[in-house]
Design a protein around this motif. Structure first.
Motif, PDB file in Angstrom:
ATOM      1  N   TRP A  49       0.783  -1.041  -0.013  1.00 14.40           N
ATOM      2  CA  TRP A  49      -0.025   0.250   0.094  1.00 14.40           C
ATOM      3  C   TRP A  49       0.937   1.257  -0.022  1.00 14.40           C
ATOM      4  O   TRP A  49       0.537   2.002  -0.916  1.00 14.40           O
ATOM      5  N   GLU A  50       1.777   1.523   0.942  1.00 13.64           N
ATOM      6  CA  GLU A  50       2.930   2.549   0.857  1.00 13.64           C
ATOM      7  C   GLU A  50       3.616   2.557  -0.206  1.00 13.64           C
ATOM      8  O   GLU A  50       3.653   3.799  -0.835  1.00 13.64           O
ATOM      9  N   ARG A  52       2.669   1.928  -3.313  1.00 12.81           N
ATOM     10  CA  ARG A  52       1.607   2.226  -4.210  1.00 12.81           C
ATOM     11  C   ARG A  52       1.281   3.755  -4.067  1.00 12.81           C
ATOM     12  O   ARG A  52       0.844   4.363  -5.021  1.00 12.81           O
ATOM     13  N   THR A  53       1.073   3.845  -2.930  1.00 11.38           N
ATOM     14  CA  THR A  53       0.532   5.249  -2.581  1.00 11.38           C
ATOM     15  C   THR A  53       1.618   6.547  -2.263  1.00 11.38           C
ATOM     16  O   THR A  53       1.051   7.555  -2.197  1.00 11.38           O
ATOM     17  N   ARG A  55       4.004   9.218  -2.695  1.00 13.99           N
ATOM     18  CA  ARG A  55       4.230  10.331  -3.900  1.00 13.99           C
ATOM     19  C   ARG A  55       5.768  10.168  -4.174  1.00 13.99           C
ATOM     20  O   ARG A  55       6.761  10.228  -3.275  1.00 13.99           O
TER      21      ARG A  55
END
Length: 87
Positions: A49-50, A52-53, A55
């Protein structure tokens, strides 16, 4: 949407074996939960999750690396005042 069969979980199975679902998401990758045979949700590890999310760079970096940079596209603003409208 293609999903590996061994990563599909019905809602009932996901509820009954939630610990196993989380473990597989952490060790084997995203796990898809289905409702009435249709993919409904995906369980992923915190690391995934981190990844892919998070920036990557700033908006300015994005613009500087744009394939449109140097293409000759005209992005200048019009100096005319906005038109009057009746509200």
């Amino acid at each position: 949407m293609t999903v590996a069969v061994n990563h599909l979980w019905s809602v009932a199975a996901a509820k009954a074996r939630f610990s196993e679902l989380m473990e597989k998401a952490a060790n084997e990758g995203p796990q898809t939960v289905t409702r009435n045979g249709r993919p409904t949700a995906v369980v992923v590890s915190v690391e995934e999750w981190e990844r892919r999310t998070t920036r990557k760079g700033t908006f300015a970096d994005f613009l500087l690396n744009s394939p449109l940079r140097g293409s000759g596209i005209d992005l200048t603003r019009d100096d005319q005042p906005p038109r009057d409208i009746d509200l």
